[in-house]
Design a protein around this motif. Sequence first.
Motif, PDB file in Angstrom:
ATOM      1  N   GLY A 472       2.508   6.810   3.018  1.00 32.94           N
ATOM      2  CA  GLY A 472       1.098   7.162   2.961  1.00 32.94           C
ATOM      3  C   GLY A 472       0.248   6.237   2.131  1.00 32.94           C
ATOM      4  N   THR A 473       0.767   5.046   1.805  1.00 35.26           N
ATOM      5  CA  THR A 473      -0.017   4.084   1.036  1.00 35.26           C
ATOM      6  C   THR A 473      -0.003   2.741   1.738  1.00 35.26           C
ATOM      7  OG1 THR A 473       1.894   3.426  -0.300  1.00 35.26           O
ATOM      8  CG2 THR A 473       0.529   5.218  -1.147  1.00 35.26           C
ATOM      9  N   GLY A 475       0.557  -1.110   2.444  1.00 39.46           N
ATOM     10  CA  GLY A 475       1.577  -2.066   2.059  1.00 39.46           C
ATOM     11  C   GLY A 475       2.997  -1.634   2.297  1.00 39.46           C
ATOM     12  N   SER A 476       3.214  -0.380   2.722  1.00 35.47           N
ATOM     13  CA  SER A 476       4.584   0.107   2.897  1.00 35.47           C
ATOM     14  C   SER A 476       5.068  -0.010   4.330  1.00 35.47           C
ATOM     15  CB  SER A 476       4.688   1.567   2.450  1.00 35.47           C
ATOM     16  OG  SER A 476       3.862   2.401   3.255  1.00 35.47           O
ATOM     17  N   GLY A 477       4.235  -0.529   5.245  1.00 37.34           N
ATOM     18  CA  GLY A 477       4.617  -0.564   6.647  1.00 37.34           C
ATOM     19  C   GLY A 477       4.663   0.845   7.201  1.00 37.34           C
ATOM     20  N   VAL A 478       5.665   1.148   8.035  1.00 38.26           N
ATOM     21  CA  VAL A 478       5.772   2.502   8.576  1.00 38.26           C
ATOM     22  C   VAL A 478       6.337   3.469   7.548  1.00 38.26           C
ATOM     23  CG1 VAL A 478       6.024   1.706  10.944  1.00 38.26           C
ATOM     24  CG2 VAL A 478       8.059   2.044   9.542  1.00 38.26           C
ATOM     25  N   GLY A 479       6.846   2.954   6.440  1.00 37.18           N
ATOM     26  CA  GLY A 479       7.393   3.815   5.404  1.00 37.18           C
ATOM     27  C   GLY A 479       8.541   3.146   4.681  1.00 37.18           C
ATOM     28  N   ASP A 535       1.286   2.497  18.161  1.00 32.56           N
ATOM     29  CA  ASP A 535       1.903   3.732  18.623  1.00 32.56           C
ATOM     30  C   ASP A 535       2.068   4.710  17.465  1.00 32.56           C
ATOM     31  OD1 ASP A 535       3.640   5.718  19.608  1.00 32.56           O
ATOM     32  OD2 ASP A 535       4.402   4.325  21.111  1.00 32.56           O
ATOM     33  N   ALA A 536       1.510   5.904  17.635  1.00 30.84           N
ATOM     34  CA  ALA A 536       1.538   6.882  16.548  1.00 30.84           C
ATOM     35  C   ALA A 536       2.944   7.348  16.215  1.00 30.84           C
ATOM     36  CB  ALA A 536       0.671   8.080  16.912  1.00 30.84           C
ATOM     37  N   SER A 537       3.891   7.151  17.147  1.00 29.74           N
ATOM     38  CA  SER A 537       5.246   7.644  16.906  1.00 29.74           C
ATOM     39  C   SER A 537       5.950   6.899  15.789  1.00 29.74           C
ATOM     40  CB  SER A 537       6.086   7.530  18.181  1.00 29.74           C
ATOM     41  OG  SER A 537       6.276   6.178  18.538  1.00 29.74           O
ATOM     42  N   TRP A 538       5.398   5.754  15.376  1.00 31.42           N
ATOM     43  CA  TRP A 538       6.056   4.995  14.315  1.00 31.42           C
ATOM     44  C   TRP A 538       5.853   5.634  12.951  1.00 31.42           C
ATOM     45  CZ3 TRP A 538       9.755   2.173  15.671  1.00 31.42           C
ATOM     46  CH2 TRP A 538       9.720   1.430  16.842  1.00 31.42           C
ATOM     47  N   GLY A 539       4.898   6.483  12.815  1.00 32.47           N
ATOM     48  CA  GLY A 539       4.673   7.099  11.514  1.00 32.47           C
ATOM     49  C   GLY A 539       3.442   7.967  11.564  1.00 32.47           C
ATOM     50  N   ASP A 540       3.115   8.572  10.434  1.00 31.24           N
ATOM     51  CA  ASP A 540       1.944   9.440  10.400  1.00 31.24           C
ATOM     52  C   ASP A 540       0.674   8.658  10.687  1.00 31.24           C
ATOM     53  OD1 ASP A 540       3.274  11.388   7.644  1.00 31.24           O
ATOM     54  OD2 ASP A 540       3.627  11.498   9.800  1.00 31.24           O
ATOM     55  N   ALA A 541       0.665   7.412  10.305  1.00 31.49           N
ATOM     56  CA  ALA A 541      -0.503   6.565  10.561  1.00 31.49           C
ATOM     57  C   ALA A 541      -0.070   5.344  11.347  1.00 31.49           C
ATOM     58  CB  ALA A 541      -1.142   6.130   9.244  1.00 31.49           C
TER      59      ALA A 541
END
Length: 620
Positions: A472-473, A475-479, A535-541
Amino acid sequence: MRGRKGERQTVKDSNSPRSETRGNALWGSTSRSGDVRSNAMWGRSGRRANALWGRGGRGLVLGIVAALTIAVPLGATASTNGKGSGGNPTFIAPGLLAGAKNNPNQKLHVIIQSSGGAADATNKVRGLGATVRKQLNLIGAVAVDITAGKLASLSKQTGLTVTADAPVKLSGTINYSTQLWPYSSGVALGWGYPLAPAPQAPTIAIVDSGIQANRADFDNGARVLPQVNLASLTPNSPGDGRGHGTFVAAVAAGSAPGYAGAAPNARILPIDVMDDTGKALTSDVIAACQYILQNKYNLNIKVANFSLHSGAQNHFYNDPLDKAVEKLWFGGVFVVAAAGNYGSASGPSGVLNAPGNDPFVMTVGALDLGSSFGRSDDSIAPWSAWGYTEDGFAKPEISAPGRYIVAAVPSTATLTSQRPDHVVAPGYMQLSGTSFSSPVVAGAAAQLFARHPSWTPDQIKGALMLTAAPLGTNGSGVGELNQARALGVSSPPNPNSGLVPFEAGDPVGGLMFNATSWLSTVSSNASWTDASWGDASWGDASWAAASWGDASWSDASWADASWADASWADASWADTSSEDGVEGESGGVAPAMDAAAAAALQASSLALPAGQEAVDPIVP
């Protein structure tokens, strides 16, 4: 030839050195050419057809050893025809042949089995300057010390099986770490247990400053292949004069008690491209890529780690280093690259240097784990680079622990002398940087390849991205890396699917990226990027969303300085690459591991993504 008990038998060398052309039963009658293997082991055109594998398939042979585990598996079993001059071709373990090619003068400890028994094996090493250390009549073999360059002569004999006299260790050995990062990232779940050992991980190539092999972190060298020295710059001390490569390799695949790395059973191929100050010529790094591609089969190289970056910024389709790592990717080698340490907490820096700017490879940002086992206080290190590449691709794709990491460094390395205050124990330092996030992911990829050897680099990247824990920040990519879930993925998506239509045949062999076609498509279809990378499936954002920055990727506001400014790199000349600037931060402490809390954290991460099915159950 039988000697007195306890005596060594030495036979004189009567042969002159041979050329490097391999004409024998293993490689065929001509020198090696590309990946085609025509011999008794592989069959014609590279297929496996023999008594071990069966015709067109693999026959699994299981052996139960109660007390000891051999560190390097035997390559084959000699046939027994009762005659020392039988027609069975000689087998020499590929790792020994590769070592002989790189360093023909080194002494090797080998076990030579013969279909004619120990006496026949002794006779066949006569005249090669070998020392017979033990007669192993039980298996018709001898333990021998022999110069690597003499293996070519042995290969002309028949009925022999030559393998490494590998160190052994107790099967009850348990990998563990006193640091939090292996448990928080989930890689510890892939280590296995004495009664359920992890599958053998493939070789990880560490393109860096070399390594100090003979230390407990690497089973005293048992898992380290002969170092390849390609560095043109000086000074360049033997082994690892800088210390950076040893640190990186220990994070990826260390096994010392209390300092276990991400994949402790992986073999390591150290390729030295740096001098003792952490600088390298880009051409030397490209030569390393070339070596990896040429030896990927015989050394089982599946992962290559690049904790470095070029000193020049180019479009990825023009950059020679990007082209080189793409060749590895298309050739089946998973490439991991550090994002860089030139980020800023005030906004996106962009990721503008090869190889981290290449859209195919996996680029890794540095995660700060905070002080707890939960993810609530995890954050991106303020110096970890992030943003868009010059060509509009969001980087990094994933983040992994990289702040306040403790790992191995030679006591004589320049890193040790430059930062003595970061030495935490003899031979160990605490350092920070995306250089050390990258090998965490390299080890995670090796674990996945061990369980899914037929997967492609695209699938490995997809499994890691699909299961990453959203932070959720920026710089972290998908997480952040969540290996506990990645180990359970059975059908990973391809995050590079938008680039596949632009892969084309290369006139020099293999595949290449068709930049002309891609540029034409991008210029005529503004929605291409959104459709392929959002694609939204990669993460919340969406990882191509506006959250990466309010400014256009081509806007000068991506950095205070021009992208061509020398401040982007430690060196200002274009053909220079450098280590991913080590951060010797003060005031921080490596987060420690508490067993109970780590177990609870791992257990909470075992749930699989929706629609995924575990094919290799994980036993906590």
